[in-house]
Design a protein around this motif. Structure first.
Motif, PDB file in Angstrom:
ATOM      1  N   LEU A 246       0.839  -1.209   0.000  1.00 27.18           N
ATOM      2  CA  LEU A 246       0.000   0.000   0.000  1.00 27.18           C
ATOM      3  C   LEU A 246       0.863   1.245   0.000  1.00 27.18           C
ATOM      4  N   SER A 247       2.097   1.132  -0.406  1.00 29.90           N
ATOM      5  CA  SER A 247       3.053   2.227  -0.314  1.00 29.90           C
ATOM      6  C   SER A 247       2.698   3.382  -1.238  1.00 29.90           C
ATOM      7  N   SER A 248       3.197   4.561  -0.871  1.00 30.68           N
ATOM      8  CA  SER A 248       3.067   5.776  -1.681  1.00 30.68           C
ATOM      9  C   SER A 248       1.615   6.128  -1.974  1.00 30.68           C
ATOM     10  N   ASN A 249       0.849   6.253  -0.901  1.00 31.91           N
ATOM     11  CA  ASN A 249      -0.506   6.771  -0.960  1.00 31.91           C
ATOM     12  C   ASN A 249      -0.641   7.859   0.098  1.00 31.91           C
ATOM     13  N   MET A 250      -1.851   8.139   0.550  1.00 28.91           N
ATOM     14  CA  MET A 250      -2.075   9.125   1.617  1.00 28.91           C
ATOM     15  C   MET A 250      -2.902   8.500   2.733  1.00 28.91           C
ATOM     16  N   ILE A 251      -2.561   7.269   3.067  1.00 29.47           N
ATOM     17  CA  ILE A 251      -3.307   6.506   4.071  1.00 29.47           C
ATOM     18  C   ILE A 251      -2.946   6.992   5.473  1.00 29.47           C
ATOM     19  N   VAL A 252      -3.953   7.139   6.329  1.00 23.97           N
ATOM     20  CA  VAL A 252      -3.764   7.684   7.675  1.00 23.97           C
ATOM     21  C   VAL A 252      -4.141   6.620   8.712  1.00 23.97           C
ATOM     22  N   GLY A 253      -4.061   7.039   9.994  1.00 22.46           N
ATOM     23  CA  GLY A 253      -4.428   6.132  11.074  1.00 22.46           C
ATOM     24  C   GLY A 253      -3.259   5.267  11.493  1.00 22.46           C
ATOM     25  N   THR A 254      -3.547   4.148  12.114  1.00 20.33           N
ATOM     26  CA  THR A 254      -2.525   3.226  12.583  1.00 20.33           C
ATOM     27  C   THR A 254      -2.587   1.922  11.803  1.00 20.33           C
ATOM     28  N   ILE A 255      -1.548   1.129  11.952  1.00 14.44           N
ATOM     29  CA  ILE A 255      -1.538  -0.194  11.327  1.00 14.44           C
ATOM     30  C   ILE A 255      -2.501  -1.084  12.098  1.00 14.44           C
ATOM     31  N   PRO A 256      -3.519  -1.636  11.453  1.00 13.24           N
ATOM     32  CA  PRO A 256      -4.498  -2.448  12.199  1.00 13.24           C
ATOM     33  C   PRO A 256      -3.867  -3.724  12.738  1.00 13.24           C
ATOM     34  N   PRO A 257      -4.112  -4.051  14.013  1.00 10.56           N
ATOM     35  CA  PRO A 257      -3.563  -5.286  14.585  1.00 10.56           C
ATOM     36  C   PRO A 257      -4.023  -6.539  13.852  1.00 10.56           C
ATOM     37  N   HIS A 258      -5.150  -6.458  13.135  1.00  4.68           N
ATOM     38  CA  HIS A 258      -5.682  -7.629  12.436  1.00  4.68           C
ATOM     39  C   HIS A 258      -4.707  -8.171  11.395  1.00  4.68           C
ATOM     40  N   ILE A 259      -3.770  -7.338  10.930  1.00  4.79           N
ATOM     41  CA  ILE A 259      -2.792  -7.821   9.958  1.00  4.79           C
ATOM     42  C   ILE A 259      -1.936  -8.923  10.575  1.00  4.79           C
ATOM     43  N   GLY A 260      -1.798  -8.897  11.896  1.00  2.00           N
ATOM     44  CA  GLY A 260      -1.015  -9.931  12.561  1.00  2.00           C
ATOM     45  C   GLY A 260      -1.589 -11.323  12.420  1.00  2.00           C
ATOM     46  N   ILE A 261      -2.834 -11.435  11.965  1.00  2.00           N
ATOM     47  CA  ILE A 261      -3.468 -12.745  11.775  1.00  2.00           C
ATOM     48  C   ILE A 261      -2.979 -13.415  10.495  1.00  2.00           C
ATOM     49  N   LEU A 262      -2.407 -12.636   9.585  1.00  2.00           N
ATOM     50  CA  LEU A 262      -2.059 -13.146   8.257  1.00  2.00           C
ATOM     51  C   LEU A 262      -0.771 -13.948   8.339  1.00  2.00           C
ATOM     52  N   SER A 263      -0.897 -15.191   8.717  1.00  2.00           N
ATOM     53  CA  SER A 263       0.265 -16.031   9.033  1.00  2.00           C
ATOM     54  C   SER A 263       1.120 -16.364   7.820  1.00  2.00           C
ATOM     55  N   MET A 264       0.614 -16.160   6.597  1.00  2.00           N
ATOM     56  CA  MET A 264       1.376 -16.478   5.393  1.00  2.00           C
ATOM     57  C   MET A 264       2.036 -15.252   4.776  1.00  2.00           C
ATOM     58  N   LEU A 265       1.889 -14.095   5.409  1.00  2.00           N
ATOM     59  CA  LEU A 265       2.382 -12.844   4.829  1.00  2.00           C
ATOM     60  C   LEU A 265       3.905 -12.838   4.741  1.00  2.00           C
ATOM     61  N   VAL A 266       4.404 -12.521   3.535  1.00  2.00           N
ATOM     62  CA  VAL A 266       5.837 -12.455   3.282  1.00  2.00           C
ATOM     63  C   VAL A 266       6.301 -11.016   3.125  1.00  2.00           C
ATOM     64  N   LEU A 267       5.476 -10.160   2.516  1.00  2.00           N
ATOM     65  CA  LEU A 267       5.850  -8.763   2.285  1.00  2.00           C
ATOM     66  C   LEU A 267       4.753  -7.847   2.800  1.00  2.00           C
ATOM     67  N   LEU A 268       5.162  -6.847   3.579  1.00  2.00           N
ATOM     68  CA  LEU A 268       4.262  -5.798   4.062  1.00  2.00           C
ATOM     69  C   LEU A 268       4.946  -4.462   3.828  1.00  2.00           C
ATOM     70  N   ASP A 269       4.447  -3.711   2.853  1.00  2.00           N
ATOM     71  CA  ASP A 269       5.033  -2.422   2.497  1.00  2.00           C
ATOM     72  C   ASP A 269       3.979  -1.336   2.699  1.00  2.00           C
TER      73      ASP A 269
END
Length: 478
Positions: A246-269
């Motif tokens: 989701l890089s290079s946008n104008m997204i605000v707020g905090t990183i949602p803790p729900h992303i921690g559920i994604l056990s197969m995630l390899v890249l988070l940008d």
């Protein structure tokens, strides 16, 4: 209109042109030698002629599924009683050297005559003339699995919600175009979709919560747009996700803790947005994570200790986030780390020596911070990184004079005092005017007129004089 009538009209057009080669080609068509349904073949000719510069393409490839194949077309035999070929793949791109797209290239409505298409890919074709995606075009496909229309700077307009009607879609890539508007919330119905790439466009608005309906999604790339709002918590429902960009946008707020559920995630940008801290500790469950990039966000907290538990990390970029406090020593346990970027923060304290023991690290950027003390890395480590080791802009850092004398490096660090042995003194952190050498002096030698040394010296003289007088007085009484 019946196929024989279509062939008759097409045959009349060929006769009017008068080319012997064209007449021969249409004769083969009427003989049925093409092995294709006539209407589907005519539809293919019209689609290709609307894209390509060469007007003789139908004559050069009158049997695109059999005798005169074209590299950009693939066919499969259908299930009819009398088997015939159907076009299942159409690819137009610069890798097909001849013919190339014409300046007035456009998407023909005759695409609907290719109902068996499984793959449609168009690369670098719409360069000059403005082209849009017709809303009525895509709802007719029953087999389309891959739609890739990429690197077309003159492709603009909005993404048609009718794309959501193509329930068979597995790959949807519309990246590097000039598309505008919002991401259709109808996309949430594409429960077979595995890859969604809308990067490098001019999209705006929020990421729709309905995106949580893409239960088969493995790759989500919405980078390089103008998206706003927050990261939707519904991303936590996409258990198959391996890449989120989701890089290079104008997204605000905090990183949602729900992303921690994604056990197969390899890249988070999430870099280059407006996200604030803290980084949720729930991300410590991302045990498969290899790339974590949040640079250039106003996070303004300390670097969390749990990052050291993400043992598969190869790239960790936390630059320009306003991080303060020390560098966690736990980062030194990331044995697979290749790139570590902590520059342009407010990090303080000493540089953990165990960073120099990371066996795969090839780039380390600690520049533009408030780090201090002695930089103590093994010579082999410094030599391996070379100019990819950047510690500039830390006025409190120093190196021993003889440590890296045989290396042609520019660490931009002054020599430490008492360089033959480690120093445990507290260094003056005053960043006022004066040379680096003066700032690195211990506070006992701050160079001021009323220094501590002068006071001590005066007291010693007083005690010596007092002791001498006392001795004389005692001798008199004796």
């Amino acid at each position: 209109m019946s196929p024989p009538l279509l062939l008759a009209l097409f045959f009349l057009r060929i006769l009017l042109v008068g080319s012997t080669a064209e007449q021969s080609a249409i004769k083969n068509l009427t003989d049925g030698a093409s092995g294709m349904d006539s209407e589907e073949l005519l539809g293919l000719f019209e689609v290709v002629s609307a894209l390509l510069e060469n007007p003789n393409w139908p004559q050069m490839h009158p049997h695109p599924c059999t005798d005169t194949p074209w590299p950009g077309i693939q066919c499969e035999v259908g299930q009819e009683e009398v088997p015939i070929f159907h076009v299942t793949k159409l690819h137009i791109g610069p890798d097909i050297a001849n013919p190339v797209c014409k300046t007035s290239a456009k998407l023909s409505e005759s695409l609907v005559r290719l109902p068996y298409l499984k793959t449609l890919s168009i690369f670098s074709c719409f360069i000059i003339s403005t082209v849009t995606l017709p809303p009525s075009l895509f709802g007719t496909f029953s087999y389309l699995e891959q739609l890739v229309i990429k690197s077309n700077p003159s492709l603009s307009g909005e993404i048609p919600p009718s794309l959501a009607e193509v329930s068979t879609l597995k790959v949807l890539s519309l990246s590097q175009n000039s598309l505008q508007g919002r991401i259709p919330k109808e996309f949430g119905r594409l429960d077979s979709l595995m890859q969604l790439d809308l990067s490098y466009n001019d999209l705006s608005g929020e990421i729709p919560d309905e995106i949580g309906g893409l239960r088969s999604l493995t790759i989500l790339d919405l980078s390089q747009n103008g998206l706003q709002g927050q990261v939707p918590y519904t991303l936590g429902q996409l258990q198959s996700l391996q890449k989120i960009d989701l890089s290079s946008n104008m997204i605000v707020g905090t990183i949602p803790p729900h992303i921690g559920i994604l056990s197969m995630l390899v890249l988070l940008d999430l870099s280059n947005n407006l996200l604030s801290g803290p980084i949720p500790e729930a991300l410590s469950d991302l045990k498969e994570l290899e790339y974590f990039l949040v640079e250039n966000n106003p996070i303004n907290t300390r670097i969390p200790m749990f990052l050291g538990s993400l043992t598969k990390l190869t790239v960790l970029s936390l630059a320009g986030c306003g991080f303060s406090g020390p560098i966690p020593t736990s980062i030194g346990s990331l044995a697979h780390l290749i790139t570590l970027s902590l520059d342009r923060n407010r990090l303080s304290g000493t540089v953990p020596p165990n960073l120099g023991a990371l066996p795969n690290l090839s780039q380390l950027n600690l520049s533009q911070n408030l780090l201090s003390g002695e930089l103590s890395f093994p010579e082999e480590f410094v030599n391996r990184l070379g100019k990819r080791l950047d510690v500039r802009g830390n006025s409190g850092l120093c190196t021993r004079q003889d440590q890296y004398k045989n290396l042609s490096l520019n660490l931009d660090t002054p020599p430490c005092l008492d360089s033959d042995k480690p120093s445990n003194r507290s260094w003056d952190q005053d960043s006022g005017t004066g040379t680096d050498y003066q700032r690195l002096k211990p506070s006992l030698y701050d160079g001021k007129g009323n220094s501590n040394a002068s006071v001590v010296k005066q007291r010693l003289i007083f005690l010596w004089c007092f002791g001498s007088n006392l001795f004389v007085i005692l001798m008199v009484f004796v």
